[in-house]
Design a protein around this motif. Structure first.
Motif, PDB file in Angstrom:
ATOM      1  N   TYR A   1       0.807  -1.219   0.000  1.00  0.00           N
ATOM      2  CA  TYR A   1       0.000   0.000   0.000  1.00  0.00           C
ATOM      3  C   TYR A   1       0.844   1.274   0.000  1.00  0.00           C
ATOM      4  N   PHE A   2       2.120   1.131   0.237  1.00  0.00           N
ATOM      5  CA  PHE A   2       2.980   2.304   0.433  1.00  0.00           C
ATOM      6  C   PHE A   2       2.968   3.250  -0.764  1.00  0.00           C
ATOM      7  N   GLU A   3       3.012   2.717  -1.959  1.00  0.00           N
ATOM      8  CA  GLU A   3       3.043   3.536  -3.178  1.00  0.00           C
ATOM      9  C   GLU A   3       1.824   4.458  -3.287  1.00  0.00           C
ATOM     10  N   PHE A   4       0.707   4.036  -2.723  1.00  0.00           N
ATOM     11  CA  PHE A   4      -0.551   4.769  -2.852  1.00  0.00           C
ATOM     12  C   PHE A   4      -0.896   5.615  -1.624  1.00  0.00           C
ATOM     13  N   TRP A   5      -0.010   5.633  -0.657  1.00  0.00           N
ATOM     14  CA  TRP A   5      -0.257   6.336   0.603  1.00  0.00           C
ATOM     15  C   TRP A   5      -0.177   7.840   0.403  1.00  0.00           C
ATOM     16  N   ASP A   6      -1.174   8.557   0.860  1.00  0.00           N
ATOM     17  CA  ASP A   6      -1.203  10.017   0.741  1.00  0.00           C
ATOM     18  C   ASP A   6      -0.019  10.681   1.440  1.00  0.00           C
ATOM     19  N   GLU A   7       0.476  10.060   2.500  1.00  0.00           N
ATOM     20  CA  GLU A   7       1.567  10.640   3.296  1.00  0.00           C
ATOM     21  C   GLU A   7       2.947  10.169   2.860  1.00  0.00           C
ATOM     22  N   LYS A   8       3.016   9.352   1.817  1.00  0.00           N
ATOM     23  CA  LYS A   8       4.280   8.743   1.399  1.00  0.00           C
ATOM     24  C   LYS A   8       5.386   9.768   1.177  1.00  0.00           C
ATOM     25  N   SER A   9       5.133  10.774   0.388  1.00  0.00           N
ATOM     26  CA  SER A   9       6.149  11.761   0.038  1.00  0.00           C
ATOM     27  C   SER A   9       6.675  12.492   1.274  1.00  0.00           C
ATOM     28  N   ASP A  10       5.765  12.965   2.110  1.00  0.00           N
ATOM     29  CA  ASP A  10       6.175  13.662   3.333  1.00  0.00           C
ATOM     30  C   ASP A  10       6.961  12.729   4.248  1.00  0.00           C
TER      31      ASP A  10
ATOM     32  N   LEU B   1       8.713  10.018   3.520  1.00  0.00           N
ATOM     33  CA  LEU B   1      10.061   9.770   2.990  1.00  0.00           C
ATOM     34  C   LEU B   1      10.951  10.999   3.148  1.00  0.00           C
ATOM     35  N   ASN B   2      10.412  12.182   2.933  1.00  0.00           N
ATOM     36  CA  ASN B   2      11.203  13.401   3.116  1.00  0.00           C
ATOM     37  C   ASN B   2      11.640  13.571   4.561  1.00  0.00           C
ATOM     38  N   TYR B   3      10.750  13.268   5.499  1.00  0.00           N
ATOM     39  CA  TYR B   3      11.126  13.332   6.920  1.00  0.00           C
ATOM     40  C   TYR B   3      12.249  12.344   7.225  1.00  0.00           C
ATOM     41  N   LEU B   4      12.124  11.129   6.675  1.00  0.00           N
ATOM     42  CA  LEU B   4      13.173  10.124   6.893  1.00  0.00           C
ATOM     43  C   LEU B   4      14.495  10.567   6.272  1.00  0.00           C
ATOM     44  N   LYS B   5      14.446  11.138   5.087  1.00  0.00           N
ATOM     45  CA  LYS B   5      15.669  11.587   4.412  1.00  0.00           C
ATOM     46  C   LYS B   5      16.339  12.723   5.175  1.00  0.00           C
ATOM     47  N   GLU B   6      15.556  13.592   5.763  1.00  0.00           N
ATOM     48  CA  GLU B   6      16.119  14.661   6.602  1.00  0.00           C
ATOM     49  C   GLU B   6      16.759  14.067   7.850  1.00  0.00           C
ATOM     50  N   LEU B   7      16.094  13.088   8.438  1.00  0.00           N
ATOM     51  CA  LEU B   7      16.634  12.418   9.622  1.00  0.00           C
ATOM     52  C   LEU B   7      17.952  11.731   9.285  1.00  0.00           C
ATOM     53  N   ALA B   8      18.015  11.091   8.126  1.00  0.00           N
ATOM     54  CA  ALA B   8      19.227  10.357   7.718  1.00  0.00           C
ATOM     55  C   ALA B   8      20.425  11.286   7.542  1.00  0.00           C
ATOM     56  N   LYS B   9      20.180  12.559   7.297  1.00  0.00           N
ATOM     57  CA  LYS B   9      21.271  13.528   7.130  1.00  0.00           C
ATOM     58  C   LYS B   9      21.917  13.910   8.460  1.00  0.00           C
ATOM     59  N   LEU B  10      21.197  13.699   9.556  1.00  0.00           N
ATOM     60  CA  LEU B  10      21.711  14.070  10.869  1.00  0.00           C
ATOM     61  C   LEU B  10      22.813  13.108  11.297  1.00  0.00           C
ATOM     62  N   GLU B  11      23.771  13.625  12.017  1.00  0.00           N
ATOM     63  CA  GLU B  11      24.867  12.793  12.513  1.00  0.00           C
ATOM     64  C   GLU B  11      24.300  11.696  13.415  1.00  0.00           C
ATOM     65  N   GLY B  12      24.724  10.479  13.172  1.00  0.00           N
ATOM     66  CA  GLY B  12      24.302   9.348  13.987  1.00  0.00           C
ATOM     67  C   GLY B  12      23.057   8.638  13.500  1.00  0.00           C
ATOM     68  N   TYR B  13      22.496   9.057  12.373  1.00  0.00           N
ATOM     69  CA  TYR B  13      21.264   8.449  11.871  1.00  0.00           C
ATOM     70  C   TYR B  13      21.439   7.773  10.516  1.00  0.00           C
ATOM     71  N   SER B  14      22.626   7.358  10.177  1.00  0.00           N
ATOM     72  CA  SER B  14      22.856   6.755   8.858  1.00  0.00           C
ATOM     73  C   SER B  14      22.080   5.452   8.659  1.00  0.00           C
ATOM     74  N   LYS B  15      21.705   4.768   9.729  1.00  0.00           N
ATOM     75  CA  LYS B  15      20.946   3.512   9.605  1.00  0.00           C
ATOM     76  C   LYS B  15      19.572   3.731   8.988  1.00  0.00           C
ATOM     77  N   VAL B  16      19.080   4.963   9.010  1.00  0.00           N
ATOM     78  CA  VAL B  16      17.779   5.272   8.428  1.00  0.00           C
ATOM     79  C   VAL B  16      17.805   5.025   6.921  1.00  0.00           C
ATOM     80  N   ASN B  17      18.983   5.149   6.306  1.00  0.00           N
ATOM     81  CA  ASN B  17      19.088   4.925   4.859  1.00  0.00           C
ATOM     82  C   ASN B  17      18.641   3.525   4.455  1.00  0.00           C
ATOM     83  N   SER B  18      18.911   2.526   5.284  1.00  0.00           N
ATOM     84  CA  SER B  18      18.471   1.164   4.942  1.00  0.00           C
ATOM     85  C   SER B  18      16.948   1.056   4.989  1.00  0.00           C
ATOM     86  N   LEU B  19      16.310   1.777   5.902  1.00  0.00           N
ATOM     87  CA  LEU B  19      14.852   1.799   5.951  1.00  0.00           C
ATOM     88  C   LEU B  19      14.293   2.489   4.703  1.00  0.00           C
TER      89      LEU B  19
END
Length: 163
Positions: A120-129, A131-149
């Motif tokens: 269902y993820f592809e069709f989720w209304d909140e998908k873009s936001d 993923l953007n939140y996760l990508k911002e989190l992954a940029k923070l020091e100590g959060y590189s593991k978020v990239n695998s998610l």
């Protein structure tokens, strides 16, 4: 997953080998942050006494209570359905987010301990936001593991195991 070989495995807290006659605790990977104070416990094996004597034991036990409650609910945050093999079609399509962030003001906080049916993820209304939140989190020091998610979420759903 932590592997325990008594007489060889080293306690992640004290650095001593875990012997045959010692009680052991092990924890799966449960945080995406290397700077999370509880990260020392994530994916580790420990003498039970070392965990019980640790200053963060109460926080650890509190976190695991939340993890267990979230994990066993198995309700998809997108469809609000209970997840099972018949609706995810393959175990790899069931994504458990676990603990993402501590900060209650973070837009990701509400997704702590949630489940996603990748079908269902592809069709989720909140998908873009999301993923953007996760990508911002992954940029923070100590959060590189978020990239695998992120990689797991952005890859296509796995085809059904059975037809």
């Amino acid at each position: 997953m932590a592997i325990i070989i008594r007489g060889k495995t080293v306690c992640k807290l004290c650095g001593n080998v875990i012997q045959e006659d010692q009680n052991v605790l092990s924890y799966p990977e449960f945080t995406y942050s290397d700077i999370d104070p509880l990260a020392v416990f994530s994916g580790g094996v420990f003498h039970q006494d070392c965990v019980i004597q640790h200053e963060l034991k109460e926080k650890l036990f509190e976190r695991f209570k939340k993890i267990e409650e979230g994990y066993f609910s198995k309700i998809c945050v997108i469809s609000n359905e209970k997840l099972n093999l018949s609706n995810v079609h393959h175990p790899d399509n069931h994504i458990y987010l676990g603990h993402l962030v501590d900060d209650k003001s973070s837009p990701l906080f509400r997704y702590n301990y949630c489940h996603i049916n990748k079908r269902y993820f592809e069709f989720w209304d909140e998908k873009s936001d999301f993923l953007n939140y996760l990508k911002e989190l992954a940029k923070l020091e100590g959060y590189s593991k978020v990239n695998s998610l992120i990689d797991q979420l952005e890859s296509p759903p796995v085809k059904p195991m059975y037809k």
